[in-house]
Design an enzyme around this catalytic site. Structure first.
Site, PDB file in Angstrom:
ATOM      1  N   ASP A  89     -25.744  -8.031 -93.262  1.00 29.88           N
ATOM      2  CA  ASP A  89     -24.928  -9.218 -93.098  1.00 29.88           C
ATOM      3  C   ASP A  89     -23.478  -8.817 -93.357  1.00 29.88           C
ATOM      4  OD1 ASP A  89     -25.202 -12.696 -94.242  1.00 29.88           O
ATOM      5  OD2 ASP A  89     -24.100 -11.730 -92.615  1.00 29.88           O
ATOM      6  N   GLY A  91     -20.842 -10.371 -94.904  1.00 27.09           N
ATOM      7  CA  GLY A  91     -20.118 -10.645 -96.134  1.00 27.09           C
ATOM      8  C   GLY A  91     -19.519 -12.029 -96.245  1.00 27.09           C
ATOM      9  N   GLN A 186     -21.656 -20.985 -85.168  1.00 26.38           N
ATOM     10  CA  GLN A 186     -21.264 -21.879 -86.245  1.00 26.38           C
ATOM     11  C   GLN A 186     -21.112 -23.293 -85.684  1.00 26.38           C
ATOM     12  OE1 GLN A 186     -21.297 -21.456 -89.331  1.00 26.38           O
ATOM     13  NE2 GLN A 186     -21.097 -19.277 -89.750  1.00 26.38           N
ATOM     14  N   ASP A 263     -34.788 -14.064 -91.915  1.00 25.57           N
ATOM     15  CA  ASP A 263     -34.689 -13.404 -93.224  1.00 25.57           C
ATOM     16  C   ASP A 263     -34.663 -14.505 -94.279  1.00 25.57           C
ATOM     17  OD1 ASP A 263     -31.580 -14.061 -92.971  1.00 25.57           O
ATOM     18  OD2 ASP A 263     -32.000 -13.473 -95.073  1.00 25.57           O
TER      19      ASP A 263
END
Ligand SMILES: CNc1nc2cc3c(cc2[nH]1)N=C(N)NC3
Length: 366
Positions: A89, A91, A186, A263
């Protein structure tokens, strides 16, 4: 890195993810290995669960031991003895979710380490470079993750910035055969913003697409409603990754809506807190009712841990023995992998609806 579909059933897909470090069947569950370890698991135990892709994390690894140090030691695969594919990922989510005092500007994020308060900075370029140094097979675009709930205007500005950062992440990405980069959708739960975000990411072009901004406490129905229009709007021929999800029931519903990769810290975190996932729902092994229960955890399924009784696991947790979290994490991750394999088999067989009804009935048995 390439994804090839093998079978489709409704929105659900079964496919193959080809990476520089091996080929993995999808749908797939990716155990979280934040600081170069899947907590309480040796690499051999992770392999024994049937895991394909393991997750690492830019934020944590840049702080300790440092990406340069991991690179100097041969990269994440060598350091953690995981020869299979690794996804890191980028961060942004950790900086937001860890509440590290952060200052956001158009160029990137300045934040203080949650460990010692030291100042650090991440930009689309530096996050992408760190993930290259870690030798991640799959690199995530650096995005801004707004605290939810947020007004539409805030979500819109944040999504638009994340799209500018996605373009910069893509520009900074060093393409190599077998390696890939995913854009992250997003826009919160706002349909118009999410579809605009998808349009922007597809125009940039990535090897895969992640759905961010979910699994942050919203009800499952809201997550599914968002997936109903988000997943089908993503390219048919690219993998779709729902970040941070989820429970067995979440993943089943998301696969049926077209998601390929997952995940979640749940199975490993639960393993450390005496919570067992089984085909008949979750159990709290600290409960006294297990004191004399001679049955294995998953009496109806083959599990590497069926040699142990529930009574033994109860004893290990009651006496705070290290082996307790080790065995239960192993069990939970093995259950998640077995569940994914079964779901995939029923996508290929064409009877996923029926199998979903069977799973839900079993989980309800408790
Ligand atoms: C636990 N839920 C969760 N939602 C996420 C959402 C994102 C993420 C990680 C997540 N985990 N990483 C990003 N880089 N962006 C979006």
């Amino acid at each position: 890195m390439a994804w090839v579909a093998e079978a489709r059933q409704g929105q659900a897909r079964a496919g193959w993810l080809h990476t520089a470090h091996g080929t993995v069947p999808t749908p797939t569950f990716m155990p979280v290995g934040t600081k170069a370890t899947v907590k309480a698991m040796t690499a051999d135990a992770v392999r024994a669960t049937g895991a394909g892709v393991v997750l690492g994390n830019t934020y944590h690894l840049m702080l300790r031991p440092g990406a340069e140090r991991v690179a100097a030691l041969g990269g994440l695969h060598k350091v953690m003895d995981w020869p299979g594919p690794i996804l890191t990922d980028s961060g942004g989510f950790q900086v937001m979710s860890l509440g590290a005092l952060r200052k956001l500007d158009e160029d990137g994020v300045t934040f203080r380490s949650h460990i010692d308060g030291s100042p650090h900075r991440l930009t689309p370029e530096s996050s992408t470079a760190i993930q290259h140094d870690l030798d991640a097979d799959i690199t995530m675009a650096f995005d801004e993750c707004p605290a939810l709930p947020a007004p539409k205007a805030v979500l819109e500005a944040s999504m638009e910035r994340s799209m500018r950062w996605a373009a910069r992440s893509r520009k900074a990405f060093k393409a190599r055969p077998g390696y890939g980069q995913f854009g992250i959708v997003q826009g919160g739960t706002d349909r118009e913003l999410r579809l605009r975000s998808i349009k922007a990411l597809v125009a940039i072009g990535f090897e895969g697409y992640a759905i961010g901004g979910l699994a942050v406490g919203e009800p499952q129905a809201e997550m599914f409603a968002t997936l109903d229009y988000t997943a089908p709007a993503l390219p048919e021929d690219k993998p779709r990754y729902l970040m941070g999800v989820g429970t067995p029931d979440d993943m089943l519903g998301a696969v049926m809506r077209g998601v390929d990769m997952f995940d979640c810290v749940m199975p490993s975190r639960a393993g450390r807190t005496a919570r067992a996932y089984t085909e008949r729902g979750a159990l709290n092994l600290r409960n006294a009712r297990f004191k004399d229960d001679p049955r294995p955890l998953s009496p109806y399924e083959p599990s590497p841990l069926n040699r142990y009784s529930r009574a033994y696991l109860h004893h290990l947790f009651r006496t705070d023995e290290i082996l307790g979290p080790m065995l239960l994490t192993w069990h939970n991750l093995a259950y998640y992998q077995r569940l994914m394999r079964l779901i995939r088999a029923h996508v290929v067989a064409g009877d996923l609806e029926g199998f979903a009804a069977f799973l839900r009935a079993q989980w309800a048995l408790g």
